[in-house]
Design an enzyme around this catalytic site. Structure first.
Site, PDB file in Angstrom:
ATOM      1  N   CYS A   1       0.816  -1.215   0.000  1.00  0.00           N
ATOM      2  CA  CYS A   1       0.000   0.000   0.000  1.00  0.00           C
ATOM      3  C   CYS A   1       0.847   1.261   0.000  1.00  0.00           C
ATOM      4  O   CYS A   1       0.414   2.314  -0.482  1.00  0.00           O
ATOM      5  CB  CYS A   1      -0.957   0.003   1.186  1.00  0.00           C
ATOM      6  SG  CYS A   1      -0.201   0.317   2.791  1.00  0.00           S
TER       7      CYS A   1
ATOM      8  N   VAL B   1       2.351   6.284   4.661  1.00  0.00           N
ATOM      9  CA  VAL B   1       1.352   6.408   5.718  1.00  0.00           C
ATOM     10  C   VAL B   1       0.350   5.263   5.562  1.00  0.00           C
ATOM     11  O   VAL B   1      -0.159   5.034   4.467  1.00  0.00           O
ATOM     12  CB  VAL B   1       0.614   7.763   5.634  1.00  0.00           C
ATOM     13  CG1 VAL B   1      -0.520   7.812   6.657  1.00  0.00           C
ATOM     14  CG2 VAL B   1       1.579   8.922   5.847  1.00  0.00           C
TER      15      VAL B   1
ATOM     16  N   ASP C   1       1.498   3.654  -3.027  1.00  0.00           N
ATOM     17  CA  ASP C   1       0.526   4.665  -3.426  1.00  0.00           C
ATOM     18  C   ASP C   1       0.076   5.549  -2.273  1.00  0.00           C
ATOM     19  O   ASP C   1      -0.537   6.592  -2.501  1.00  0.00           O
ATOM     20  CB  ASP C   1      -0.705   3.985  -4.041  1.00  0.00           C
ATOM     21  CG  ASP C   1      -0.334   3.126  -5.240  1.00  0.00           C
ATOM     22  OD1 ASP C   1       0.060   3.700  -6.263  1.00  0.00           O
ATOM     23  OD2 ASP C   1      -0.402   1.889  -5.139  1.00  0.00           O
ATOM     24  N   HIS C   2       0.403   5.162  -1.047  1.00  0.00           N
ATOM     25  CA  HIS C   2      -0.129   5.867   0.124  1.00  0.00           C
ATOM     26  C   HIS C   2       0.974   6.099   1.159  1.00  0.00           C
ATOM     27  O   HIS C   2       0.943   5.489   2.230  1.00  0.00           O
ATOM     28  CB  HIS C   2      -1.258   5.038   0.733  1.00  0.00           C
ATOM     29  CG  HIS C   2      -2.252   5.813   1.536  1.00  0.00           C
ATOM     30  ND1 HIS C   2      -2.027   6.210   2.838  1.00  0.00           N
ATOM     31  CD2 HIS C   2      -3.481   6.269   1.230  1.00  0.00           C
ATOM     32  CE1 HIS C   2      -3.083   6.847   3.300  1.00  0.00           C
ATOM     33  NE2 HIS C   2      -3.978   6.894   2.333  1.00  0.00           N
ATOM     34  N   PHE C   3       1.934   6.937   0.959  1.00  0.00           N
ATOM     35  CA  PHE C   3       2.122   7.803  -0.221  1.00  0.00           C
ATOM     36  C   PHE C   3       3.554   7.645  -0.671  1.00  0.00           C
ATOM     37  O   PHE C   3       4.409   7.274   0.155  1.00  0.00           O
ATOM     38  CB  PHE C   3       1.811   9.258   0.140  1.00  0.00           C
ATOM     39  CG  PHE C   3       0.416   9.481   0.639  1.00  0.00           C
ATOM     40  CD1 PHE C   3      -0.649   9.508  -0.243  1.00  0.00           C
ATOM     41  CD2 PHE C   3       0.162   9.642   1.995  1.00  0.00           C
ATOM     42  CE1 PHE C   3      -1.941   9.726   0.203  1.00  0.00           C
ATOM     43  CE2 PHE C   3      -1.133   9.845   2.447  1.00  0.00           C
ATOM     44  CZ  PHE C   3      -2.170   9.882   1.549  1.00  0.00           C
TER      45      PHE C   3
END
Length: 311
Positions: free
Chosen positions: A199, A209, A202-204
């Protein structure tokens, strides 16, 4: 797996609203089972799709200078669960937009009816360049936005058949450890946050996070396990806890790789048909998140009728 929950943006009214599409596939690792043999997309993780749609609408309205992060969600209501092969319509509305924050609400529709509704999401607007390269965000938006693309048409609910029951692989686990406390009304859990989680791509990209929905899914997993144990104590082994509503959703800290989340769940009320569980997450002794979760306790046939067949 990429943490991209919007497959297409079909309509955009600048600074006001957006509509889009989320497809549900067997490729997802976010499949779960509320009753054995009926895999569905996790209804908690699914909220990220409409949250991301709202985020894109705000980012575009602010000319790719900000990145919204939800800090408070007043209400979450779930009345249906999508399965592989379903195509969902996403609807997001911006209620207000200021230099530092936004207020929004949204819904997810399956076969023309709302199955998840989010009420009054408070978004803090971070500088985009601190979290994600602006040019990267622009390219992603250009690839997603296809104005005029048809939104999903309503279709009859697909029957639950042998294909579904034979095709499900084990679901992703959102807690690393569950511990009894000596009090049957309370459970504790641990989730270690690692930099290897996909994750964070893309986050981030510029500041990893853990998504708020992943934190909430850890709380939900512990609360559901607690509800299952409560049912077993009462001999209600044919019933299953199904999340139907959440309130007082708050995220207070960024959770990042290297953090250990301590999760606690406590039964607040229990009856033959309903169970409410209060949960909280701490990191290093500091409050990171909290939510009050409400479960229905249907048997298999009632679950299928309401949440799968939509009757």
């Amino acid at each position: 797996m990429r943490f991209l929950m919007v497959d297409r943006i079909c309509e955009l009214s600048r600074g006001t609203s957006a509509r889009g599409i989320k497809n549900i596939s067997w490729d997802h690792e976010f499949l779960d089972e509320y009753v054995p043999g009926v895999p569905v997309f996790s209804p908690v993780l699914l909220t990220e799709s409409v949250a991301q749609l709202i985020s894109w609408a705000i980012i575009e309205a602010k000319d790719f200078t900000v990145k919204p992060v939800i800090t408070i969600l007043d209400s979450y209501v779930c009345t249906g669960h999508p399965r592989p092969g379903d195509q969902l319509e996403l609807v997001g509305t911006i209620e207000s937009l200021s230099p530092e924050s936004a207020l929004a609400h949204g819904a997810i529709l399956l076969n023309g009816r709302p199955i998840i509704e989010l009420g009054h999401a408070v978004c803090y607007l971070y500088p985009l360049q601190e979290l994600d390269p602006p040019e990267r965000a622009r390219r992603q938006f250009e690839n997603l936005f296809l104005p005029g693309h048809p939104l999903p048409a309503a279709q009859p609910a697909a029957p639950v058949g042998p294909f579904v029951e034979q095709s499900f692989a084990s679901r992703r686990r959102w807690l690393d450890r569950i511990m009894a406390t000596g009090d049957s009304a309370t459970l504790q859990g641990i989730k270690n946050v690692t930099a290897t989680d996909d994750c964070f791509n893309d986050h981030f990209p510029l500041k990893p996070v853990l998504p708020g929905v992943a934190i909430m899914e850890a709380q939900h997993s512990l609360a559901r396990e607690l509800a299952l144990r409560q049912l077993a104590e009462r001999g209600l082994t044919e019933s299953f806890p199904v999340l139907c509503r959440a309130e007082k959703v708050k995220f207070r800290l960024f959770v990042q790789p290297g953090d250990q989340m301590a999760v606690e769940a406590t039964v607040k009320s229990f009856s033959d048909g309903q169970c409410s569980v209060a949960t909280r997450v701490t990191v290093g002794g500091k409050n990171a998140a909290s939510v009050l979760l409400h479960f229905e306790l249907p048997e298999r046939a009632a679950y299928l009728q309401k949440y799968i067949l939509g009757r």
